[in-house]
Design a protein around this motif. Structure first.
Motif, PDB file in Angstrom:
ATOM      1  N   PRO A  62       0.822  -1.217   0.000  1.00 22.92           N
ATOM      2  CA  PRO A  62       0.000   0.000   0.000  1.00 22.92           C
ATOM      3  C   PRO A  62       0.852   1.260   0.000  1.00 22.92           C
ATOM      4  CG  PRO A  62      -0.917  -1.601   1.508  1.00 22.92           C
ATOM      5  CD  PRO A  62       0.400  -2.165   1.044  1.00 22.92           C
ATOM      6  N   GLY A  63       0.298   2.329  -0.544  1.00 23.54           N
ATOM      7  CA  GLY A  63       1.023   3.583  -0.616  1.00 23.54           C
ATOM      8  C   GLY A  63       0.151   4.658  -1.216  1.00 23.54           C
ATOM      9  N   GLY A  64       0.797   5.647  -1.837  1.00 24.08           N
ATOM     10  CA  GLY A  64       0.055   6.701  -2.509  1.00 24.08           C
ATOM     11  C   GLY A  64      -0.457   6.235  -3.857  1.00 24.08           C
ATOM     12  N   ARG A  65      -1.185   7.096  -4.537  1.00 26.76           N
ATOM     13  CA  ARG A  65      -1.814   6.754  -5.815  1.00 26.76           C
ATOM     14  C   ARG A  65      -0.822   6.124  -6.797  1.00 26.76           C
ATOM     15  NH1 ARG A  65      -6.717   9.572  -7.066  1.00 26.76           N
ATOM     16  NH2 ARG A  65      -7.260  11.145  -5.517  1.00 26.76           N
ATOM     17  N   VAL A  66      -1.350   5.254  -7.634  1.00 20.09           N
ATOM     18  CA  VAL A  66      -0.576   4.682  -8.732  1.00 20.09           C
ATOM     19  C   VAL A  66      -0.452   5.748  -9.822  1.00 20.09           C
ATOM     20  CG1 VAL A  66      -0.499   2.845 -10.475  1.00 20.09           C
ATOM     21  CG2 VAL A  66      -1.438   2.376  -8.186  1.00 20.09           C
ATOM     22  N   THR A  67       0.740   5.902 -10.362  1.00 24.44           N
ATOM     23  CA  THR A  67       0.904   6.883 -11.435  1.00 24.44           C
ATOM     24  C   THR A  67       0.165   6.428 -12.683  1.00 24.44           C
ATOM     25  OG1 THR A  67       2.910   5.881 -12.332  1.00 24.44           O
ATOM     26  CG2 THR A  67       3.188   7.518 -10.567  1.00 24.44           C
ATOM     27  N   THR A  68      -0.265   7.394 -13.464  1.00 20.43           N
ATOM     28  CA  THR A  68      -0.946   7.087 -14.727  1.00 20.43           C
ATOM     29  C   THR A  68      -0.065   6.216 -15.607  1.00 20.43           C
ATOM     30  OG1 THR A  68      -2.070   9.220 -14.608  1.00 20.43           O
ATOM     31  CG2 THR A  68      -2.098   8.086 -16.735  1.00 20.43           C
ATOM     32  N   GLU A  69       1.235   6.561 -15.662  1.00 24.10           N
ATOM     33  CA  GLU A  69       2.165   5.829 -16.513  1.00 24.10           C
ATOM     34  C   GLU A  69       2.283   4.368 -16.074  1.00 24.10           C
ATOM     35  OE1 GLU A  69       2.774  10.087 -16.677  1.00 24.10           O
ATOM     36  OE2 GLU A  69       2.807   8.693 -14.962  1.00 24.10           O
ATOM     37  N   ALA A  70       2.323   4.140 -14.764  1.00 24.03           N
ATOM     38  CA  ALA A  70       2.448   2.768 -14.259  1.00 24.03           C
ATOM     39  C   ALA A  70       1.205   1.963 -14.596  1.00 24.03           C
ATOM     40  CB  ALA A  70       2.685   2.776 -12.753  1.00 24.03           C
ATOM     41  N   PHE A  71       0.046   2.556 -14.370  1.00 23.87           N
ATOM     42  CA  PHE A  71      -1.194   1.838 -14.663  1.00 23.87           C
ATOM     43  C   PHE A  71      -1.291   1.509 -16.148  1.00 23.87           C
ATOM     44  CE2 PHE A  71      -5.666   1.785 -15.989  1.00 23.87           C
ATOM     45  CZ  PHE A  71      -6.159   0.775 -15.172  1.00 23.87           C
ATOM     46  N   GLU A  72      -0.996   2.480 -16.984  1.00 21.71           N
ATOM     47  CA  GLU A  72      -1.117   2.261 -18.425  1.00 21.71           C
ATOM     48  C   GLU A  72      -0.138   1.188 -18.895  1.00 21.71           C
ATOM     49  OE1 GLU A  72      -3.416   3.287 -20.346  1.00 21.71           O
ATOM     50  OE2 GLU A  72      -4.341   4.735 -19.001  1.00 21.71           O
ATOM     51  N   GLU A  73       1.054   1.178 -18.350  1.00 16.88           N
ATOM     52  CA  GLU A  73       2.041   0.171 -18.746  1.00 16.88           C
ATOM     53  C   GLU A  73       1.584  -1.230 -18.352  1.00 16.88           C
ATOM     54  OE1 GLU A  73       6.609  -1.146 -17.610  1.00 16.88           O
ATOM     55  OE2 GLU A  73       6.093   0.999 -17.614  1.00 16.88           O
ATOM     56  N   LEU A  74       1.165  -1.401 -17.099  1.00 16.45           N
ATOM     57  CA  LEU A  74       0.773  -2.726 -16.622  1.00 16.45           C
ATOM     58  C   LEU A  74      -0.559  -3.172 -17.212  1.00 16.45           C
ATOM     59  CD1 LEU A  74       1.870  -2.331 -12.899  1.00 16.45           C
ATOM     60  CD2 LEU A  74       2.986  -3.720 -14.656  1.00 16.45           C
ATOM     61  N   ALA A  75      -1.527  -2.257 -17.264  1.00 16.31           N
ATOM     62  CA  ALA A  75      -2.819  -2.603 -17.859  1.00 16.31           C
ATOM     63  C   ALA A  75      -2.652  -2.934 -19.335  1.00 16.31           C
ATOM     64  CB  ALA A  75      -3.804  -1.450 -17.682  1.00 16.31           C
ATOM     65  N   GLY A  76      -1.811  -2.170 -20.006  1.00 15.63           N
ATOM     66  CA  GLY A  76      -1.585  -2.420 -21.426  1.00 15.63           C
ATOM     67  C   GLY A  76      -0.972  -3.786 -21.666  1.00 15.63           C
ATOM     68  N   GLU A  77      -0.058  -4.194 -20.788  1.00 16.62           N
ATOM     69  CA  GLU A  77       0.560  -5.510 -20.961  1.00 16.62           C
ATOM     70  C   GLU A  77      -0.442  -6.627 -20.685  1.00 16.62           C
ATOM     71  OE1 GLU A  77       4.340  -8.223 -19.451  1.00 16.62           O
ATOM     72  OE2 GLU A  77       4.313  -6.072 -19.002  1.00 16.62           O
ATOM     73  N   ILE A  78      -1.290  -6.446 -19.690  1.00 16.27           N
ATOM     74  CA  ILE A  78      -2.320  -7.455 -19.410  1.00 16.27           C
ATOM     75  C   ILE A  78      -3.215  -7.640 -20.629  1.00 16.27           C
ATOM     76  CG2 ILE A  78      -4.455  -7.862 -18.108  1.00 16.27           C
ATOM     77  CD1 ILE A  78      -3.045  -6.690 -15.660  1.00 16.27           C
ATOM     78  N   VAL A  79      -3.692  -6.532 -21.166  1.00 18.21           N
ATOM     79  CA  VAL A  79      -4.589  -6.589 -22.329  1.00 18.21           C
ATOM     80  C   VAL A  79      -3.890  -7.217 -23.520  1.00 18.21           C
ATOM     81  CG1 VAL A  79      -5.825  -5.170 -24.003  1.00 18.21           C
ATOM     82  CG2 VAL A  79      -6.047  -4.671 -21.561  1.00 18.21           C
ATOM     83  N   SER A  80      -2.627  -6.855 -23.740  1.00 19.77           N
ATOM     84  CA  SER A  80      -1.865  -7.400 -24.860  1.00 19.77           C
ATOM     85  C   SER A  80      -1.685  -8.911 -24.722  1.00 19.77           C
ATOM     86  CB  SER A  80      -0.505  -6.711 -24.950  1.00 19.77           C
ATOM     87  OG  SER A  80       0.291  -7.278 -25.963  1.00 19.77           O
ATOM     88  N   ARG A  81      -1.363  -9.366 -23.530  1.00 19.83           N
ATOM     89  CA  ARG A  81      -1.162 -10.801 -23.308  1.00 19.83           C
ATOM     90  C   ARG A  81      -2.477 -11.567 -23.490  1.00 19.83           C
ATOM     91  NH1 ARG A  81       3.308 -12.861 -20.515  1.00 19.83           N
ATOM     92  NH2 ARG A  81       5.023 -11.375 -20.382  1.00 19.83           N
ATOM     93  N   LEU A  82      -3.567 -10.989 -23.018  1.00 22.61           N
ATOM     94  CA  LEU A  82      -4.870 -11.638 -23.215  1.00 22.61           C
ATOM     95  C   LEU A  82      -5.243 -11.680 -24.696  1.00 22.61           C
ATOM     96  CD1 LEU A  82      -6.804 -10.167 -20.173  1.00 22.61           C
ATOM     97  CD2 LEU A  82      -6.388 -12.595 -20.597  1.00 22.61           C
ATOM     98  N   ALA A  83      -4.924 -10.615 -25.419  1.00 21.46           N
ATOM     99  CA  ALA A  83      -5.204 -10.595 -26.858  1.00 21.46           C
ATOM    100  C   ALA A  83      -4.443 -11.708 -27.575  1.00 21.46           C
ATOM    101  CB  ALA A  83      -4.851  -9.227 -27.440  1.00 21.46           C
ATOM    102  N   ASP A  84      -3.195 -11.934 -27.175  1.00 25.96           N
ATOM    103  CA  ASP A  84      -2.403 -13.005 -27.777  1.00 25.96           C
ATOM    104  C   ASP A  84      -3.018 -14.373 -27.484  1.00 25.96           C
ATOM    105  OD1 ASP A  84      -0.612 -11.209 -28.835  1.00 25.96           O
ATOM    106  OD2 ASP A  84       0.859 -11.424 -27.220  1.00 25.96           O
ATOM    107  N   ILE A  85      -3.505 -14.546 -26.262  1.00 28.17           N
ATOM    108  CA  ILE A  85      -4.110 -15.835 -25.889  1.00 28.17           C
ATOM    109  C   ILE A  85      -5.361 -16.097 -26.713  1.00 28.17           C
ATOM    110  CG2 ILE A  85      -5.301 -17.055 -24.013  1.00 28.17           C
ATOM    111  CD1 ILE A  85      -3.381 -15.599 -22.073  1.00 28.17           C
TER     112      ILE A  85
END
Length: 513
Positions: free
Chosen positions: A67-90
């Motif tokens: 836990p901590g302060g807010r997640v940066t926009t850049e961090a969320f977009e990077e991780l969310a983007g990778e999740i979506v990309s990996r699911l698209a490949d599957i």
């Protein structure tokens, strides 16, 4: 028919919107592909286990940050983007039947509302509306109407402190496998009916521990409701008190196959919760720092624990507020040096201080400055002069830890912030927090099980910080009103009737209440 194909994805974090720190990608310790099955709480899905062999499980990306302060926009977009990309490949080579959505529920992202629902919307855009989604959550998470809509099955912890983490994750996966197993002949499985009830209550975990009443009897009713005919799961979310967003409040949900039973079960839990909303108290005696320290000095109980609750890093605090350490060092009893009470203080981040002490070595006398590099809203950096008592490298959170003995106060300094919840956390630093100290001050809220066992008595200090227990002085302005305890009088009682939430492939209609 072959085994169902189930993907695993999710991001878990608890973020105070009142803490100036920011959470970035490395904090999530992302796990990808088969790495996910090596995570200690996921090994029940390895091949050769009952659940592991019940489906073909495919890991995409999961991440769990302290836990901590807010997640940066850049961090969320990077991780969310990778999740979506990996699911698209599957989905290019496999037809997914299910998704285990592994989240916490109190993630807040700069410039974004309802982060978990937004991530699942993006996931749904790739996997489609027919994939059955089962979410596992922390009971201190938030379940917006939209998140309830996007999921098909949803559950959360039933204990605080959380001793049922593994059990909850297993339940989410087992429920998913069972629902998928009901389909036959290529037919889609029958989706569970979802009942959702919002409650105008927002309380901190330190008032809602399931070790104490009234939470103990309220949560004891959860498995009783779940056992009703026609139910799959029932759950109560206390919500996350240090997040300022419209979704932050208590929620009750039940899922099952019989609408009447699902509604009845959810309403029973909601009524139990609301009946007791004014009865929640702190889990221990509370006071100002001086009141807590006076009690500790006067007590014969040893060790006496004091919880520095306002800067608790496991609730979202930055962990580097120096206010209470300054107060300790200014106390007359402490100024006696070696004739004063033996005190352990855990902890304060200070990368430069740690480097200086490490280079000097154990036994050296050093002067260092630490703390308030992130959260200087309540106090500034603190100067410490003392003897290096211990040095330890390689901690997963702190990286490097140093103990500096200042008179009779043993101050733990860390390169990066770290929670101190276990006896071994102290033993590894040549500190005895069970029998070798008069007073132990820990940045935490309610004491985790081992600390609770180690303390012969304790108090919860109402100290300043990003997770201040005095919610009303923090300055929430986006939460829905009226809500307890911000509002003590309600012109009309809350609506405790169950709302049936449409499945994700149907539009979500009705008021956004």
């Amino acid at each position: 028919m072959g085994k169902p194909i189930i993907a695993i994805a999710g991001l878990g974090c608890e973020n105070s919107t009142f803490t100036p720190s920011r959470t970035k990608v490395p904090a999530f310790h992302p796990k990808r592909g088969d790495e996910i099955f090596d995570f200690k709480h996921n090994q029940f899905l390895k091949k050769g286990t009952k659940l592991g062999d019940a489906a073909e499980w495919i890991g995409t990306l999961t991440g769990h940050a302290m836990p901590g302060g807010r997640v940066t926009t850049e961090a969320f977009e990077e991780l969310a983007g990778e999740i979506v990309s990996r699911l698209a490949d599957i989905t290019k080579s496999s037809k997914l039947d299910g998704l285990w959505y592994d989240i916490h529920g109190a993630m807040f992202v700069d410039g974004l509302e309802d982060a978990e629902a937004e991530l699942l919307r993006r996931i749904r855009a790739v996997i489609g509306p027919d994939v059955v989604v089962s979410a596992s959550m922390d009971l201190h998470g938030n379940v917006s109407r939209e998140l309830a809509h996007q999921t098909d099955l949803i559950t959360c912890y039933r204990t605080a402190p959380h001793v049922d983490v593994l059990e909850t994750r297993q339940r989410a996966c087992r429920n998913l496998v069972n629902v998928l197993g009901q389909s036959s002949g290529g037919q889609k499985p029958t989706l569970p009916i979802k009942a959702w009830i919002p409650l105008p209550i927002l309380l901190p975990g330190e008032q809602t521990s399931t070790r104490d009443e009234p939470a103990s009897h309220i949560y004891a009713a959860v498995p009783e409701v779940e056992a009703m005919d026609g139910l799959i799961d029932s759950a109560i979310w206390v919500g996350y008190a240090w997040g300022d967003e419209r979704r932050n409040r208590a929620i009750v949900m039940a899922t099952g196959t019989n609408e009447a039973a699902v509604c009845q079960g959810a309403e029973k839990l909601a009524e139990l919760f609301w009946e007791s909303h004014a009865d929640f108290k702190f889990v221990a005696p509370t006071g100002t720092f001086d009141e807590c320290f006076d009690a500790a000095v006067a007590s014969k109980a040893r060790p006496y624990y004091i919880s520095d609750s306002g800067d608790n890093p496991t609730a979202g605090g930055s962990g580097d507020v120096t206010w209470i350490l300054s107060q300790i060092l200014n106390r007359e009893e402490v100024r006696k040096g070696l004739d004063g009470p033996r005190i352990i203080y855990a902890s304060i981040p200070g990368p430069e201080a740690v480097q200086i002490a490490t280079e000097a070595g154990v036994g050296a006398q050093v002067s260092v400055i630490a703390g308030a590099e992130v959260d200087n809203l309540h106090s500034g950096p603190i100067k410490l002069t003392g003897r290096v008592h211990a040095i330890r490298h390689g901690d997963i959170h702190a990286v490097t830890e140093v103990v500096l003995q200042v008179g009779n106060v043993f101050v733990i300094l860390t390169k990066l912030r770290k929670p101190y919840h276990l006896e071994r956390d102290f033993k590894q630093l040549n500190l005895d927090a069970r029998n070798g100290a008069d007073i132990v001050v820990v940045k935490i809220g309610y004491l985790e099980p081992e600390l609770f066992d180690m303390a012969n008595d304790w108090m919860l200090a109402l100290t300043p910080g990003g997770v201040d227990q005095d919610l009303e002085r923090l300055g929430h302005h986006l939460i829905r009103r009226p809500i307890w305890p911000f509002d003590k009088h309600f012109e009309t009682p809350p609506n405790l009737k169950a709302r049936i939430i449409a499945p994700s492939h149907e539009p979500l209609t009705g008021p956004d209440e």
